[in-house]
Every structure is written in C-alpha cells, then in structure tokens.
Design an enzyme around this catalytic site. Structure first.
Site, PDB file in Angstrom:
ATOM      1  N   PRO A  66      -0.071  11.372 -11.924  1.00 43.72           N
ATOM      2  CG  PRO A  66      -1.917  11.308 -13.341  1.00 43.72           C
ATOM      3  CD  PRO A  66      -1.078  12.252 -12.538  1.00 43.72           C
ATOM      4  CB  THR A  96       5.471   6.015  -8.809  1.00 40.67           C
ATOM      5  OG1 THR A  96       5.155   5.727  -7.436  1.00 40.67           O
ATOM      6  CG2 THR A  96       6.530   5.035  -9.288  1.00 40.67           C
ATOM      7  CE  LYS A 171       5.557   2.491  -5.593  1.00 42.37           C
ATOM      8  NZ  LYS A 171       4.703   3.644  -5.849  1.00 42.37           N
TER       9      LYS A 171
END
Length: 296
Positions: A66, A96, A171
């Site tokens: 997460p 991420t 990203k």
C-alpha cells in the site's frame, strides 16, 4: 520456470500473482489476509506463512504494497526480505511510493547485495487480471534485463524509465495528468448534458475531435458510451478516490521538493481530498461526475 516470491495480494496483486503462477512459475505467495492467500493458492501459487518463508530460495521477489512504510518494513524490517533472501536475488517492487522512498530502498538493497527495481503499474484491476498492465521501471540496466521477462507475464507494456526511483517519477506524473484529465472530462460531459446534448452524441463527436483522451475513450465518466467503465456500475472501482488522492499527494510532494509548478495538480488533489473527506474514498475516481451533478 522461475522461483518467485509474491508479497501483497490485494486488488492488484492477486491478479498479478495469478498470472505468474499460470505461466508455469513456482510462486510462493504471502499476505496478511488468509483469504487472499487461499485465493492465490486456487490460482496455482503456493501459500506461505510469512515473508521469510515466501522469500526463502526465491530467485525473484515481487511486492505490491500500500505505501512506502510497508515497502521498507517488508524488505528491511525484522524477518523481512533482505534477512531471508539469497544474495543476488532480484527485487521488483510494484507499489506506488514516494520517489525518495524508492531511491532509499534501492540504495539499502544494493548495500546488502541485492538489486532493487521500482516498477509501479498503470492499468487498474482489469488489466492486472488480464496480464495487460503497463510497468514503469527504475533501476540499473542489468536489473531491468532480469526483471523484464517477469514483468512481461503481467503486462503488455514494460518501459525502462532510467535510474532508481524513475519508475515512481513516471507513475506519479502520469497519474497527476490522469486525475486532471478525468476532472476535465467530467466537467465537459456535465456541461454538454446541461446544455441539452446527450452523453453518447457528445462522446461520438469529442472522441474523434481535439478533446479526445484516455479518460473519455477508455474510462468514460458518463454512463453509456463505454460499457466497461465504472460509470456503468454506479462508479464502483476500478481505481478508487483514495488511491488517486494518494498518488496526487505523492506527485505534489515531489513537485514541491523539485520546485516544479503544478497548479492544476494541486486543484485536482483538493477535489479528490474533499470527496475523501465526505466519505467517498471507495468511489471510483471518475465519480467526480456524481459530485458535479449534485448526486453526492
């Protein structure tokens, strides 16, 4: 056949892990959820009782977690990946996280004798299940060469973005653009409707005109034109408001550190933050449309 440890079997990780197992690899999977491990086993992976047990003997470790604190805990915490993996094991983190968190992880892994690649993904749960994700990869050339055959199983586009942390750069910049464009797309469809133009007609025109974008043609926030879009299932994610807000906050934090001006990124963050505060964190991020129409 490659021996792979997969850690983090959430909405994205479960499909990614399943595709690695279906491709004939020996995959040992771990998650804090026993339910998630059971589903991974049904997909062909072997469940592991701990991070250490999953990693032991693995040639490659793939993680989908997460946040940065979870990545650092899993890799460098007590009984974590680095204390159980064989020297030279390849680490592929698909989470991420902040750019600096990724670069710190790469540095710590290298000092311990491992290669760490940051490889965040784009595409959502449907692409994860279908093995059609896009991977943006940061790290050394030799690490990318080793990682690509594994990533190719889970994705249709695999890009080497450069040095450690550059996968995260790609990203967060991409998702900032996505958040901004989704809000603009919602506003355009709402305006068209208010002025008497139905969604399908506006879609037919704008999707072939200068306003065309992914948020319109692949993920249309107005119900109707794109049958697979969350707008046709009452904005169930998909990609939730909470996840978009996380990525926008990462992007804005990185922008501040770099001295980059991102006024629209800041406005997008504020819009998603208000949705989150109002109890809509689990709504798909295209659900901005419901807010514009006064439905939430």
């Amino acid at each position: 056949m490659t021996k792979i440890a997969f850690i983090g079997l959430g909405n994205m990780g479960s499909g990614m892990c399943a595709n690695l197992a279906k491709a004939g690899n020996e995959v040992r999977a771990f998650d804090l959820s026993a339910d998630a491990i059971r589903k991974a086993e049904e997909a062909g992976a072997k469940g592991a009782p701990s991070v250490g047990a999953a990693v032991e003997g693995a040639e490659v470790v793939v993680t989908m977690l997460p946040a940065g604190k979870h990545v650092h805990q899993v890799y460098f915490g007590e009984d974590g990946v680095t204390s159980n993996a064989a020297p030279g094991t390849l680490f592929i983190d698909c989470s991420t996280i902040a750019v600096e968190e990724a670069r710190e992880a790469a540095s710590k892994a290298s000092e311990a004798g491992f290669t760490y690649m940051d490889a965040p993904v784009s595409g959502g749960t449907a692409a994860a299940d279908a093995g059609a994700l896009t991977f943006m990869v940061g790290g050394p050339d030799d690490g990318f060469a080793r990682a690509k055959p594994v990533l190719d199983i889970m994705g249709k586009n695999v890009f080497h973005a450069g040095a450690a942390g550059n996968g995260q750069v790609a990203k967060i910049a991409n998702n900032m653009l996505l958040g901004i464009s989704m809000i603009g797309t919602c506003e355009a469809f709402n305006l068209a409707e208010k002025l008497g133009l139905d969604a399908q007609t506006f879609y037919d025109i704008s999707s072939t005109a200068s306003g065309q974008c992914w948020s319109m043609t692949s993920y249309c926030p107005a119900p109707g034109p794109v049958p697979t879009a969350p707008s046709n299932r009452d904005y169930q994610p998909g990609f939730a408001v909470a996840m978009m807000l996380k990525d926008l906050r990462l992007a804005l934090g990185a922008a501040e550190g770099a001295g980059a001006e991102t006024p629209l990124g800041g406005h997008a963050r504020d819009i998603y933050a208000k949705l989150d505060e109002d109890g809509h964190a689990g709504l798909d991020f295209s659900g901005v449309m419901k807010r514009l129409k006064g439905e939430i």
